[in-house]
Design a protein around this motif. Structure first.
Motif, mmCIF file in Angstrom:
data_model
loop_
_atom_site.group_PDB
_atom_site.id
_atom_site.type_symbol
_atom_site.label_atom_id
_atom_site.label_comp_id
_atom_site.label_asym_id
_atom_site.label_seq_id
_atom_site.Cartn_x
_atom_site.Cartn_y
_atom_site.Cartn_z
ATOM 1 N N UNK A 163 0.825 -1.209 0.000
ATOM 2 C CA UNK A 163 0.000 0.000 0.000
ATOM 3 C C UNK A 163 0.858 1.257 0.000
ATOM 4 N N UNK A 164 1.939 1.228 0.731
ATOM 5 C CA UNK A 164 2.843 2.386 0.756
ATOM 6 C C UNK A 164 3.614 2.484 -0.561
ATOM 7 N N UNK A 165 4.075 1.340 -1.059
ATOM 8 C CA UNK A 165 4.829 1.329 -2.318
ATOM 9 C C UNK A 165 3.981 1.796 -3.499
ATOM 10 N N UNK A 166 2.665 1.621 -3.401
ATOM 11 C CA UNK A 166 1.769 2.061 -4.478
ATOM 12 C C UNK A 166 1.893 3.555 -4.743
ATOM 13 N N UNK A 167 2.384 4.286 -3.762
ATOM 14 C CA UNK A 167 2.601 5.717 -3.978
ATOM 15 C C UNK A 167 3.581 5.976 -5.116
ATOM 16 N N UNK A 168 4.452 5.020 -5.402
ATOM 17 C CA UNK A 168 5.379 5.179 -6.523
ATOM 18 C C UNK A 168 4.639 5.302 -7.847
ATOM 19 N N UNK A 169 3.620 4.464 -8.038
ATOM 20 C CA UNK A 169 2.816 4.550 -9.259
ATOM 21 C C UNK A 169 2.049 5.863 -9.271
ATOM 22 N N UNK A 170 1.451 6.213 -8.137
ATOM 23 C CA UNK A 170 0.712 7.482 -8.069
ATOM 24 C C UNK A 170 1.621 8.664 -8.400
ATOM 25 N N UNK A 171 2.839 8.622 -7.904
ATOM 26 C CA UNK A 171 3.795 9.699 -8.190
ATOM 27 C C UNK A 171 4.070 9.789 -9.696
ATOM 28 N N UNK A 172 4.274 8.645 -10.331
ATOM 29 C CA UNK A 172 4.517 8.656 -11.777
ATOM 30 C C UNK A 172 3.309 9.195 -12.538
ATOM 31 N N UNK A 173 2.118 8.817 -12.095
ATOM 32 C CA UNK A 173 0.903 9.329 -12.744
ATOM 33 C C UNK A 173 0.819 10.845 -12.617
ATOM 34 N N UNK A 174 1.116 11.348 -11.424
ATOM 35 C CA UNK A 174 1.067 12.793 -11.197
ATOM 36 C C UNK A 174 2.140 13.512 -12.010
ATOM 37 N N UNK A 175 3.334 12.953 -12.023
ATOM 38 C CA UNK A 175 4.432 13.582 -12.751
ATOM 39 C C UNK A 175 4.156 13.665 -14.253
ATOM 40 N N UNK A 176 3.435 12.674 -14.779
ATOM 41 C CA UNK A 176 3.104 12.672 -16.208
ATOM 42 C C UNK A 176 1.828 13.443 -16.518
ATOM 43 N N UNK A 177 1.191 14.008 -15.501
ATOM 44 C CA UNK A 177 -0.022 14.779 -15.717
ATOM 45 C C UNK A 177 -1.239 13.936 -16.070
ATOM 46 N N UNK A 178 -1.236 12.676 -15.665
ATOM 47 C CA UNK A 178 -2.348 11.779 -15.988
ATOM 48 C C UNK A 178 -3.467 11.810 -14.953
ATOM 49 N N UNK A 179 -3.227 12.474 -13.830
ATOM 50 C CA UNK A 179 -4.212 12.581 -12.756
ATOM 51 C C UNK A 179 -4.346 14.056 -12.377
ATOM 52 N N UNK A 180 -5.402 14.412 -11.649
ATOM 53 C CA UNK A 180 -5.571 15.815 -11.257
ATOM 54 C C UNK A 180 -4.397 16.329 -10.425
ATOM 55 N N UNK A 181 -4.211 17.620 -10.450
ATOM 56 C CA UNK A 181 -3.086 18.248 -9.741
ATOM 57 C C UNK A 181 -3.118 17.951 -8.238
ATOM 58 N N UNK A 182 -4.283 17.697 -7.684
ATOM 59 C CA UNK A 182 -4.422 17.450 -6.242
ATOM 60 C C UNK A 182 -4.224 15.988 -5.853
ATOM 61 N N UNK A 183 -4.020 15.124 -6.822
ATOM 62 C CA UNK A 183 -3.966 13.672 -6.609
ATOM 63 C C UNK A 183 -3.038 13.260 -5.461
ATOM 64 N N UNK A 184 -1.822 13.729 -5.458
ATOM 65 C CA UNK A 184 -0.852 13.285 -4.443
ATOM 66 C C UNK A 184 -1.215 13.805 -3.056
ATOM 67 N N UNK A 185 -1.856 14.956 -2.986
ATOM 68 C CA UNK A 185 -2.275 15.467 -1.673
ATOM 69 C C UNK A 185 -3.364 14.599 -1.065
ATOM 70 N N UNK A 186 -4.047 13.846 -1.886
ATOM 71 C CA UNK A 186 -5.029 12.881 -1.390
ATOM 72 C C UNK A 186 -4.372 11.526 -1.153
ATOM 73 N N UNK A 187 -3.607 11.074 -2.111
ATOM 74 C CA UNK A 187 -3.046 9.726 -2.073
ATOM 75 C C UNK A 187 -2.007 9.541 -0.960
ATOM 76 N N UNK A 188 -1.175 10.520 -0.704
ATOM 77 C CA UNK A 188 -0.117 10.344 0.311
ATOM 78 C C UNK A 188 -0.694 10.031 1.686
ATOM 79 N N UNK A 189 -1.590 10.848 2.238
ATOM 80 C CA UNK A 189 -2.101 10.507 3.574
ATOM 81 C C UNK A 189 -2.905 9.209 3.588
ATOM 82 N N UNK A 190 -3.610 8.915 2.499
ATOM 83 C CA UNK A 190 -4.410 7.688 2.486
ATOM 84 C C UNK A 190 -3.531 6.445 2.400
ATOM 85 N N UNK A 191 -2.556 6.450 1.490
ATOM 86 C CA UNK A 191 -1.681 5.277 1.367
ATOM 87 C C UNK A 191 -0.795 5.101 2.590
#
Length: 146
Positions: A105-133
């Motif tokens: 679950x924590x490692x999944x943040x790596x995929x989320x980070x790549x998605x955010x860096x490539x602009x494939x998710x909303x700009x707020x994505x990591x601010x949601x995903x980090x505390x949840x993961x």
């Protein structure tokens, strides 16, 4: 940029089942222990699979998503299923499986980070995903060592 209110509150509410499982295990009530561990395991496995579904949806919503995303999207479900093998064959469970799920679950943040860096998710994505993961991952790890 902050996540919209509804996804933020629903996401945080999604931590409540794992908080309840941890509270039940730490209460010292032996009658609740295995049930709480089992439910905590099931919830972590379900949410890990859910993350894969989110990633599949991200891939499907773009004209040319990176090919690795399709593969990454199926890994969480397969990993969650594989984490049940010790239980199925009578090996020590659920502690080791909970630890594996917590790390995943924590490692999944790596995929989320790549998605955010490539602009494939909303700009707020990591601010949601980090505390949840981190929240669910750490609570699951706590269950695994409790």
């Amino acid at each position: 940029m902050n996540p919209p209110q509804l996804p933020r509150w629903l996401g945080l509410a999604g931590l409540l089942p794992q908080i309840a499982a941890v509270a039940a295990v730490l209460s010292g009530d032996g009658a609740l222990r295995f049930s709480a561990l089992s439910m905590g395991y099931a919830y972590a496995a379900l949410i890990l699979s859910f993350l894969g579904g989110l990633w599949w949806g991200v891939a499907a919503s773009h004209e040319r998503p990176p090919e690795w995303l399709w593969v990454a999207a199926i890994v969480p479900s397969l990993f969650a299923l594989a984490s049940a093998v010790p239980w199925a064959v009578g090996e020590p469970w659920p502690g080791p499986s909970l630890i594996l799920l917590g790390v995943a679950l924590i490692a999944a943040l790596g995929v989320d980070h790549l998605l955010a860096r490539r602009g494939l998710v909303p700009a707020w994505w990591m601010r949601l995903r980090i505390p949840l993961s981190l929240g669910l991952g750490l609570l699951t790890l706590l269950l695994g060592i409790a």
